[in-house]
Scaffold this active site. Structure first.
Site, PDB file in Angstrom:
ATOM      1  N   HIS A  19     117.694  27.742  69.410  1.00  0.00           N
ATOM      2  CA  HIS A  19     118.767  28.718  69.170  1.00  0.00           C
ATOM      3  C   HIS A  19     118.445  29.565  67.925  1.00  0.00           C
ATOM      4  O   HIS A  19     118.547  30.797  67.953  1.00  0.00           O
ATOM      5  CB  HIS A  19     120.107  27.983  69.007  1.00  0.00           C
ATOM      6  CG  HIS A  19     121.214  28.838  68.477  1.00  0.00           C
ATOM      7  ND1 HIS A  19     122.180  29.387  69.287  1.00  0.00           N
ATOM      8  CD2 HIS A  19     121.500  29.254  67.219  1.00  0.00           C
ATOM      9  CE1 HIS A  19     123.005  30.112  68.544  1.00  0.00           C
ATOM     10  NE2 HIS A  19     122.624  30.041  67.279  1.00  0.00           N
ATOM     11  N   GLU A  20     118.011  28.891  66.853  1.00  0.00           N
ATOM     12  CA  GLU A  20     117.672  29.638  65.622  1.00  0.00           C
ATOM     13  C   GLU A  20     116.506  30.593  65.865  1.00  0.00           C
ATOM     14  O   GLU A  20     116.504  31.717  65.379  1.00  0.00           O
ATOM     15  CB  GLU A  20     117.326  28.674  64.483  1.00  0.00           C
ATOM     16  CG  GLU A  20     118.482  27.793  64.019  1.00  0.00           C
ATOM     17  CD  GLU A  20     119.698  28.601  63.593  1.00  0.00           C
ATOM     18  OE1 GLU A  20     119.512  29.674  62.982  1.00  0.00           O
ATOM     19  OE2 GLU A  20     120.831  28.193  63.897  1.00  0.00           O
TER      20      GLU A  20
ATOM     21  N   HIS B 209     117.488  33.802  67.377  1.00  0.00           N
ATOM     22  CA  HIS B 209     117.939  34.830  66.422  1.00  0.00           C
ATOM     23  C   HIS B 209     116.763  35.668  65.925  1.00  0.00           C
ATOM     24  O   HIS B 209     116.870  36.873  65.772  1.00  0.00           O
ATOM     25  CB  HIS B 209     118.632  34.182  65.221  1.00  0.00           C
ATOM     26  CG  HIS B 209     120.036  33.736  65.510  1.00  0.00           C
ATOM     27  ND1 HIS B 209     120.978  34.570  66.045  1.00  0.00           N
ATOM     28  CD2 HIS B 209     120.657  32.546  65.309  1.00  0.00           C
ATOM     29  CE1 HIS B 209     122.123  33.910  66.173  1.00  0.00           C
ATOM     30  NE2 HIS B 209     121.950  32.678  65.743  1.00  0.00           N
TER      31      HIS B 209
ATOM     32  N   GLU C  76     125.228  35.307  68.691  1.00  0.00           N
ATOM     33  CA  GLU C  76     125.226  33.865  68.964  1.00  0.00           C
ATOM     34  C   GLU C  76     125.041  33.592  70.460  1.00  0.00           C
ATOM     35  O   GLU C  76     124.294  32.696  70.843  1.00  0.00           O
ATOM     36  CB  GLU C  76     126.521  33.215  68.471  1.00  0.00           C
ATOM     37  CG  GLU C  76     126.687  33.228  66.964  1.00  0.00           C
ATOM     38  CD  GLU C  76     125.496  32.619  66.234  1.00  0.00           C
ATOM     39  OE1 GLU C  76     124.913  31.638  66.726  1.00  0.00           O
ATOM     40  OE2 GLU C  76     125.141  33.154  65.169  1.00  0.00           O
TER      41      GLU C  76
HETATM   42 ZN   LIG Z   1     123.308  31.087  65.631  1.00  0.00          ZN
END
Ligand SMILES: [Zn+2]
Length: 419
Positions: A281-282, A285, A363
């Protein structure tokens, strides 16, 4: 006809009242919504979240909302005291009597203003850590650590803050009509510099970094990063548990080579699959350039803000309308800067739903990236654990979310991921 200075005063009053009304309304909506849904775990989470955990999240949210109201009141009173009741004017006169005119007085005015602001916020900050966080079992900060953090923060703030403050005030006074452009360039450079030194110089002052021992996890994360086009420059564990039970994981470093930093609290909570999914997930980004986009937005808005400051700082009504007599020698840089920073948030609050929505959109994109590049079920499990361990409410008020939430509520994230 209304004089410009009266118009400024009335604008401040109107915008402050509008801010208070909207914020109190949002707060009361959140309280009502969470309290109404406290009795029962939402159907979608009936099998994954216990009633006890649900109660805890509701109570924690309500307790934070009560502090939020105190904070609002304190902020409003402080603002009025600084501006219309003459606090900033008095502080200006005091520093002038003490230091005379010149750069030293300008720097001293901003520094003393900042210190006084910090002191005013101290009781509430103490209550947050040792009252609320303590009551819900999140606080691990000892009073000794709290004091040492504060003193270190003060020293770091002075070492990093005073030189740039001096430079900004100097540019404002001596930079000519385009000072705001030079100041912007200086601030952007400075911000990049701080970002660059933060992980290696500033953070180690507050936390201990130890190399990660877990070879299996290292291998998994290295493979994940390679799949995503990144290289791991090192794996570290940070002792977040010294201060709080809240958890996190992040990457530091510019470009494709990154250090991976795990909070020890996160390592204790998640298994290998979940950890990999959270890091995916990071990485999402970075892959979507969210951090860069956020930075560019902030640079662009600060350019607009500084141009605006360049304009209002030339107007007498900007000072008198906000309760301050401009200095006779014409050097009002510090006053203009402080007044601007005091009132600007009241105006930008109205557009905060836009930036919050953008952040929530990011997100979702990062979640989608993680689902595509790691295990979606593991990410869902990890999110549930994190929401539960941080006692985040599963039933926030939609309007409150729209204004304040940088991350979508759990229900929305899980629904998107399974779709
Ligand atoms: Zn995030």
């Amino acid at each position: 006809m209304m004089t410009p200075f009266l118009a400024m005063t009335l604008t401040l009053a109107a915008v402050l009242v509008a801010n208070l009304l909207i914020k109190l309304w949002l707060n009361s909506r959140q309280v009502r919504h969470v309290a109404q849904h406290r009795a029962q775990v939402p159907a979608a989470f009936a099998h994954t979240i216990s009633l006890d955990a649900h109660h805890k999240a509701a109570d924690y949210t309500l307790a934070k909302a009560r502090v939020g109201v105190m904070d609002l009141g304190l902020d409003a009173v402080t603002l009025i005291c600084w501006t219309l009741l003459g606090g900033l004017d008095a502080l200006n006169q005091m520093t002038l009597e003490w230091l005379g005119t010149g750069m030293t007085q300008q720097v001293a005015l901003v520094a003393s203003f900042t210190l006084i602001g910090g002191l005013i916020g101290l009781p509430l900050s103490l209550y947050q850590t040792f009252g609320i966080e303590q009551r819900f079992g999140f606080n691990h900060t000892t009073p000794k650590l709290w004091v040492s953090d504060m003193l270190k923060g003060l020293v770091v703030g002075m070492v990093l803050g005073l030189p740039i403050l001096w430079l900004v005030l100097w540019l404002m006074a001596a930079g000519g009509p385009m000072w705001w452009l030079y100041t912007w360039a200086a601030l952007v450079t400075y911000q990049l510099f701080v970002m660059w030194i933060a992980p290696n110089v500033i953070m180690p002052l507050f936390n201990k970094f130890t190399p990660l021992e877990d070879a299996t996890l290292k291998e998994r994360v290295t493979a994940l990063m390679k799949r995503s086009g990144f290289t791991a420059k090192g794996f570290f564990v940070i002792d977040g548990s010294r201060r709080s039970a809240h958890s996190n994981a992040f990457f530091t470093g510019f470009g494709a080579a990154k250090r991976v930093v795990f909070f020890d609290t996160l390592l204790a909570q998640l298994n290998g699959d979940e950890m990999e999914a959270v890091l995916a997930h990071e990485l999402g980004h970075f892959k979507h350039r969210h951090i860069l986009k956020m930075m560019l937005t902030s640079f662009a808005t600060s350019l607009v803000g500084l141009a605006l400051l360049g304009w209002v700082s030339q107007k007498i009504w900007f000072y008198t309308g906000l309760g301050v007599m401009p200095n006779l020698d014409g050097n009002n840089s510090a006053l203009a800067l402080l007044l601007f920073m005091l009132v600007l948030p009241l105006f930008t609050f109205f557009v905060s739903p836009l930036s919050a929505r953008r952040s929530r959109q990011f997100e979702f994109e990062a979640d989608a990236y993680a689902v595509a590049n790691s295990d979606g079920q593991a990410l869902a499990n990890a999110l549930l654990k994190l929401y539960q361990d941080n006692a985040s409410t599963l039933t926030p008020d939609p309007w409150y979310v729209a204004f304040y939430y940088s991350h979508p509520p759990a229900s929305q994230r899980l629904a998107r991921m399974s779709a």
